[in-house]
Scaffold this motif. Sequence first.
Motif, PDB file in Angstrom:
ATOM      1  N   PRO A  84       2.616 -19.520 -16.863  1.00 29.76           N
ATOM      2  CA  PRO A  84       2.419 -20.573 -15.939  1.00 29.76           C
ATOM      3  C   PRO A  84       1.729 -20.664 -14.679  1.00 29.76           C
ATOM      4  N   HIS A  85       0.745 -19.770 -14.572  1.00 26.74           N
ATOM      5  CA  HIS A  85      -0.138 -19.523 -13.808  1.00 26.74           C
ATOM      6  C   HIS A  85       0.417 -19.206 -12.202  1.00 26.74           C
ATOM      7  N   LEU A  86       1.297 -18.415 -12.125  1.00 27.82           N
ATOM      8  CA  LEU A  86       2.038 -18.001 -10.980  1.00 27.82           C
ATOM      9  C   LEU A  86       0.872 -17.463  -9.590  1.00 27.82           C
ATOM     10  N   PRO A  87       1.115 -17.920  -8.576  1.00 34.52           N
ATOM     11  CA  PRO A  87       0.339 -17.218  -7.519  1.00 34.52           C
ATOM     12  C   PRO A  87       0.637 -15.680  -6.960  1.00 34.52           C
ATOM     13  N   VAL A  88      -0.709 -15.077  -6.995  1.00 36.93           N
ATOM     14  CA  VAL A  88      -0.417 -13.689  -6.413  1.00 36.93           C
ATOM     15  C   VAL A  88      -1.192 -13.444  -5.230  1.00 36.93           C
ATOM     16  N   ALA A  89      -0.882 -12.256  -4.378  1.00 33.92           N
ATOM     17  CA  ALA A  89      -1.546 -12.077  -3.363  1.00 33.92           C
ATOM     18  C   ALA A  89      -2.347 -10.695  -3.735  1.00 33.92           C
ATOM     19  N   LEU A  90      -3.687 -11.002  -3.664  1.00 37.40           N
ATOM     20  CA  LEU A  90      -4.596  -9.596  -4.083  1.00 37.40           C
ATOM     21  C   LEU A  90      -4.595  -8.587  -2.860  1.00 37.40           C
ATOM     22  N   THR A  91      -4.230  -7.490  -3.238  1.00 37.51           N
ATOM     23  CA  THR A  91      -4.716  -6.526  -1.945  1.00 37.51           C
ATOM     24  C   THR A  91      -5.511  -5.335  -2.632  1.00 37.51           C
ATOM     25  N   SER A  92      -6.220  -5.571  -3.733  1.00 38.38           N
ATOM     26  CA  SER A  92      -7.341  -4.841  -3.903  1.00 38.38           C
ATOM     27  C   SER A  92      -8.078  -5.396  -5.127  1.00 38.38           C
ATOM     28  N   LEU A  93      -9.284  -5.045  -5.405  1.00 32.12           N
ATOM     29  CA  LEU A  93     -10.103  -5.590  -6.718  1.00 32.12           C
ATOM     30  C   LEU A  93     -10.054  -4.514  -7.659  1.00 32.12           C
ATOM     31  N   VAL A  94      -9.617  -3.442  -7.363  1.00 26.19           N
ATOM     32  CA  VAL A  94      -9.321  -2.326  -8.163  1.00 26.19           C
ATOM     33  C   VAL A  94      -8.080  -2.109  -8.616  1.00 26.19           C
TER      34      VAL A  94
END
Length: 249
Positions: A72-82
């Motif tokens: 269901p496309h839950l939001p996430v906070a990105l802490t890295s692109l790796v």
Amino acid sequence: MSESINGAATTAPVLPPLYRSLEPVTPERHGKLRLRDAGLGFARTLSAVPITAEEIPVAARTLTIVFAAQAPHLPVALTSLVPEKNNFIDAGGAWKIGAYVPAYLRRYPFFLLRVAETSQDLALCVDPTAPQLSAEQGEPMFADDGKLAPQLERAFAFTRSVEEAMVRTRTMTTRLAELGLLKPAQVQFERLGKPLRIDGFFAVDRPSLAALPAEQLTELRDKGWLEVIYAHMVSLGGLPELAAALPPA
């Protein structure tokens, strides 16, 4: 829906990110254990942290918020692109000063699970491998009479509040998807003199949002979701900063 803290058998779920195991909290099994502050080093391999809709307006000031590509496309906070790297945690396990710490991390090592597939009752569970659990250091989880100690009562209440917020977040993303607002997204910019494209996530589509009828915009406003949407869109401006931490190609 009710909650319990007994030894009832829980359903066997797919473990959520971070959790290596889950077992119901009971005085028989955990009566001798204590809760201690172990820092946030346990999340150093988490490059995307689940986050609730209610946190986004504040979290977006220091974190980039996107929506998962899978329903269901839950939001996430990105802490890295790796993958498996968290740029917000230093070698000592401390979170980046001034950056928002998602409730998902503050809740760990606790989690709520249904006591049975057909039941609405929830049991407080814990990851027994968590560094926050200690036989010697920290505050006791249970009193001598087997009742919840204040530290565990607070953890139980906070875990319940996070679970309730997650349910409300799922309701929001389901509705945004129904309105056609969540779509595959990509961001392209220049890094080290070369074009860099970041994709693989969903975001609120600005043209689709602008095209919504007044009635549906009012619905989003009245539910407090417009603030969440705009905060998310502004937070995407943090992607170049995350990209700057990528190793040279």
